[in-house]
Design a protein around this motif. Structure first.
Motif, PDB file in Angstrom:
ATOM      1  N   ALA A  25      13.351  15.402  13.167  1.00 52.58           N
ATOM      2  CA  ALA A  25      14.695  16.903  12.763  1.00 52.58           C
ATOM      3  C   ALA A  25      15.476  16.750  11.813  1.00 52.58           C
ATOM      4  O   ALA A  25      16.764  17.181  11.559  1.00 52.58           O
ATOM      5  CB  ALA A  25      15.488  16.738  14.815  1.00 52.58           C
ATOM      6  N   LEU A  26      15.186  15.508  11.225  1.00 50.84           N
ATOM      7  CA  LEU A  26      16.136  14.901  10.504  1.00 50.84           C
ATOM      8  C   LEU A  26      16.323  16.339   8.804  1.00 50.84           C
ATOM      9  O   LEU A  26      16.871  16.325   8.835  1.00 50.84           O
ATOM     10  CB  LEU A  26      15.587  13.820   8.677  1.00 50.84           C
ATOM     11  CG  LEU A  26      15.244  12.753  10.092  1.00 50.84           C
ATOM     12  CD1 LEU A  26      14.902  11.494   8.836  1.00 50.84           C
ATOM     13  CD2 LEU A  26      17.140  12.140  10.220  1.00 50.84           C
ATOM     14  N   TRP A  27      15.150  16.984   8.763  1.00 52.02           N
ATOM     15  CA  TRP A  27      15.903  18.608   7.833  1.00 52.02           C
ATOM     16  C   TRP A  27      17.062  18.709   8.689  1.00 52.02           C
ATOM     17  O   TRP A  27      17.266  20.052   8.020  1.00 52.02           O
ATOM     18  CB  TRP A  27      13.974  19.150   7.339  1.00 52.02           C
ATOM     19  CG  TRP A  27      14.837  20.357   7.241  1.00 52.02           C
ATOM     20  CD1 TRP A  27      13.990  21.272   7.883  1.00 52.02           C
ATOM     21  CD2 TRP A  27      15.233  21.076   5.939  1.00 52.02           C
ATOM     22  NE1 TRP A  27      15.062  22.091   6.925  1.00 52.02           N
ATOM     23  CE2 TRP A  27      15.427  22.559   6.098  1.00 52.02           C
ATOM     24  CE3 TRP A  27      16.164  19.849   5.299  1.00 52.02           C
ATOM     25  CZ2 TRP A  27      16.244  23.048   5.426  1.00 52.02           C
ATOM     26  CZ3 TRP A  27      16.811  21.032   4.240  1.00 52.02           C
ATOM     27  CH2 TRP A  27      17.010  22.401   4.329  1.00 52.02           C
ATOM     28  N   ASP A  28      15.791  19.640  10.023  1.00 54.76           N
ATOM     29  CA  ASP A  28      17.103  20.481  10.807  1.00 54.76           C
ATOM     30  C   ASP A  28      18.751  19.878  10.913  1.00 54.76           C
ATOM     31  O   ASP A  28      19.480  20.484  10.626  1.00 54.76           O
ATOM     32  CB  ASP A  28      16.568  20.454  12.021  1.00 54.76           C
ATOM     33  CG  ASP A  28      17.267  21.226  12.768  1.00 54.76           C
ATOM     34  OD1 ASP A  28      16.786  22.813  12.861  1.00 54.76           O
ATOM     35  OD2 ASP A  28      18.227  21.170  13.906  1.00 54.76           O
ATOM     36  N   LEU A  29      18.632  18.593  10.923  1.00 58.23           N
ATOM     37  CA  LEU A  29      19.989  17.626  11.432  1.00 58.23           C
ATOM     38  C   LEU A  29      21.056  17.948   9.750  1.00 58.23           C
ATOM     39  O   LEU A  29      21.853  18.493   9.814  1.00 58.23           O
ATOM     40  CB  LEU A  29      19.551  16.850  11.303  1.00 58.23           C
ATOM     41  CG  LEU A  29      21.191  15.734  12.017  1.00 58.23           C
ATOM     42  CD1 LEU A  29      22.053  16.120  12.702  1.00 58.23           C
ATOM     43  CD2 LEU A  29      20.796  13.980  11.745  1.00 58.23           C
ATOM     44  N   TRP A  30      20.222  18.308   8.684  1.00 55.04           N
ATOM     45  CA  TRP A  30      20.852  18.512   7.281  1.00 55.04           C
ATOM     46  C   TRP A  30      21.304  20.110   7.108  1.00 55.04           C
ATOM     47  O   TRP A  30      21.798  19.655   7.273  1.00 55.04           O
ATOM     48  CB  TRP A  30      19.449  17.753   6.431  1.00 55.04           C
ATOM     49  CG  TRP A  30      20.203  18.235   4.739  1.00 55.04           C
ATOM     50  CD1 TRP A  30      20.531  19.401   4.555  1.00 55.04           C
ATOM     51  CD2 TRP A  30      21.197  17.226   4.174  1.00 55.04           C
ATOM     52  NE1 TRP A  30      20.514  18.509   2.570  1.00 55.04           N
ATOM     53  CE2 TRP A  30      20.858  18.305   2.978  1.00 55.04           C
ATOM     54  CE3 TRP A  30      20.693  15.212   4.621  1.00 55.04           C
ATOM     55  CZ2 TRP A  30      21.935  17.332   1.838  1.00 55.04           C
ATOM     56  CZ3 TRP A  30      21.329  15.059   3.110  1.00 55.04           C
ATOM     57  CH2 TRP A  30      21.998  15.862   1.717  1.00 55.04           C
ATOM     58  N   ALA A  31      20.560  20.204   7.145  1.00 52.98           N
ATOM     59  CA  ALA A  31      20.657  21.926   7.846  1.00 52.98           C
ATOM     60  C   ALA A  31      21.577  22.418   8.165  1.00 52.98           C
ATOM     61  O   ALA A  31      22.671  22.934   8.226  1.00 52.98           O
ATOM     62  CB  ALA A  31      19.042  22.380   8.049  1.00 52.98           C
ATOM     63  N   MET A  32      22.050  21.845   9.500  1.00 51.56           N
ATOM     64  CA  MET A  32      22.975  22.531  10.511  1.00 51.56           C
ATOM     65  C   MET A  32      24.565  21.653  10.072  1.00 51.56           C
ATOM     66  O   MET A  32      25.076  22.430  10.239  1.00 51.56           O
ATOM     67  CB  MET A  32      22.169  21.872  11.437  1.00 51.56           C
ATOM     68  CG  MET A  32      21.315  21.658  12.644  1.00 51.56           C
ATOM     69  SD  MET A  32      21.384  24.103  12.948  1.00 51.56           S
ATOM     70  CE  MET A  32      22.992  23.638  14.319  1.00 51.56           C
ATOM     71  N   MET A  33      23.950  20.263   9.381  1.00 54.02           N
ATOM     72  CA  MET A  33      25.009  19.488   8.644  1.00 54.02           C
ATOM     73  C   MET A  33      26.167  20.052   7.792  1.00 54.02           C
ATOM     74  O   MET A  33      27.433  20.532   7.135  1.00 54.02           O
ATOM     75  CB  MET A  33      24.722  18.465   9.062  1.00 54.02           C
ATOM     76  CG  MET A  33      24.790  17.478   9.446  1.00 54.02           C
ATOM     77  SD  MET A  33      26.560  17.025  10.947  1.00 54.02           S
ATOM     78  CE  MET A  33      27.208  15.882   9.934  1.00 54.02           C
ATOM     79  N   GLY A  34      24.498  20.849   6.614  1.00 58.00           N
ATOM     80  CA  GLY A  34      25.047  22.515   5.754  1.00 58.00           C
ATOM     81  C   GLY A  34      25.445  22.844   5.829  1.00 58.00           C
ATOM     82  O   GLY A  34      26.406  23.464   5.220  1.00 58.00           O
ATOM     83  N   ASP A  35      25.567  23.667   6.760  1.00 60.13           N
ATOM     84  CA  ASP A  35      26.597  24.282   7.367  1.00 60.13           C
ATOM     85  C   ASP A  35      27.445  24.594   7.804  1.00 60.13           C
ATOM     86  O   ASP A  35      28.360  25.190   8.589  1.00 60.13           O
ATOM     87  CB  ASP A  35      25.543  25.198   8.648  1.00 60.13           C
ATOM     88  CG  ASP A  35      24.230  26.317   7.801  1.00 60.13           C
ATOM     89  OD1 ASP A  35      23.981  26.072   7.007  1.00 60.13           O
ATOM     90  OD2 ASP A  35      23.582  25.846   8.991  1.00 60.13           O
ATOM     91  N   GLY A  36      27.750  23.210   8.205  1.00 60.42           N
ATOM     92  CA  GLY A  36      29.434  22.952   8.446  1.00 60.42           C
ATOM     93  C   GLY A  36      29.669  22.557  10.336  1.00 60.42           C
ATOM     94  O   GLY A  36      31.147  21.499  10.747  1.00 60.42           O
ATOM     95  N   ASP A  37      28.750  22.046  10.534  1.00 57.05           N
ATOM     96  CA  ASP A  37      28.422  21.706  11.609  1.00 57.05           C
ATOM     97  C   ASP A  37      29.248  20.126  12.199  1.00 57.05           C
ATOM     98  O   ASP A  37      28.514  19.504  11.261  1.00 57.05           O
ATOM     99  CB  ASP A  37      26.952  21.804  12.521  1.00 57.05           C
ATOM    100  CG  ASP A  37      26.901  23.276  13.102  1.00 57.05           C
ATOM    101  OD1 ASP A  37      27.756  24.058  13.307  1.00 57.05           O
ATOM    102  OD2 ASP A  37      25.873  23.974  13.560  1.00 57.05           O
ATOM    103  N   GLU A  38      29.242  19.999  13.352  1.00 55.99           N
ATOM    104  CA  GLU A  38      30.192  18.564  13.393  1.00 55.99           C
ATOM    105  C   GLU A  38      28.694  18.497  14.264  1.00 55.99           C
ATOM    106  O   GLU A  38      28.652  18.420  14.795  1.00 55.99           O
ATOM    107  CB  GLU A  38      31.453  18.180  13.756  1.00 55.99           C
ATOM    108  CG  GLU A  38      32.351  19.095  12.987  1.00 55.99           C
ATOM    109  CD  GLU A  38      33.867  18.945  13.490  1.00 55.99           C
ATOM    110  OE1 GLU A  38      33.973  17.794  15.246  1.00 55.99           O
ATOM    111  OE2 GLU A  38      34.794  18.969  13.151  1.00 55.99           O
TER     112      GLU A  38
END
Length: 198
Positions: free
Chosen positions: A166-179
């Motif tokens: 899930a590390l790519w998913d986490l990167w993408a989500m944080m890249g979308d501005g999520d905290e």
């Protein structure tokens, strides 16, 4: 991938800043293999998400992936999460990058617990695994948010365990501005207790 593509117009590369906090003869052997495995997990998830892309763009973006490894036995051996956060935040501030982009919003920590969890993994074995069938041996690492918003009533500690897949998913989500706190609140919805699984 759109946010990452746009960010790479400004930044030369992308990827996690990874802190190593365990130093021993065994860890000297295990750490490089763990890094290769983690990067292979990120690559697999990245290309899986972008497999329908008819262009060569995913290959071009992946070619700019670069993990930043932070190793310092004198300063980081056995370092606490609080010490890692202080070091990471100071590094981010020194570059004037606070709140600027995913790379400076969170870092990964490979401590003894994570290293032992990744022991015995290999890139070759990963190619034969299917993420949805990997429940028997959950492998995860710690990921810490820089400058997190927390208060005395908050259950979010400023970091969480993340499944390597899930590390790519986490990167993408944080890249979308999520905290990270938003993603931490979703952990209970997933099959692995206490681990973010995307």
């Amino acid at each position: 991938m759109n946010d990452l593509r746009n960010s790479l117009c400004t930044y030369p590369d992308w990827g996690y800043v990874i802190y190593r906090t365990t130093y021993s003869a065994e860890s000297d052997t295990l750490f490089p293999d763990a890094i290769r495995y983690i990067e292979a997990c990120i690559k697999q998830a990245f290309f899986q998400e972008n497999k329908e892309d008819p262009t060569n763009e995913p290959n071009e973006i992946w070619a700019k992936h670069w993990s930043t490894i932070v190793q310092d036995p004198a300063q980081l051996n056995g370092a606490s999460l609080e010490a890692i956060r202080a070091h990471f935040e100071a590094w981010v501030n020194a570059q004037g990058m606070r709140d600027d982009w995913t790379k400076w919003r969170m870092c990964m920590i490979i401590d003894e617990e994570s290293l032992q969890m990744l022991k015995g993994t290999s890139v070759e074995a990963l190619e034969n695994e299917r993420p949805e069938n990997s429940d028997d041996e959950l492998r995860c690492v710690k990921v810490l948010e820089a400058f997190p918003y927390t208060d005395q009533y908050d259950k979010f500690p400023g970091w969480m365990r993340c499944w390597t897949y899930a590390l790519w998913d986490l990167w993408a989500m944080m890249g979308d501005g999520d905290e990270m706190r938003q993603l931490f609140d979703c952990i209970d919805d997933f099959p692995f207790e206490g681990v973010y699984c995307g």
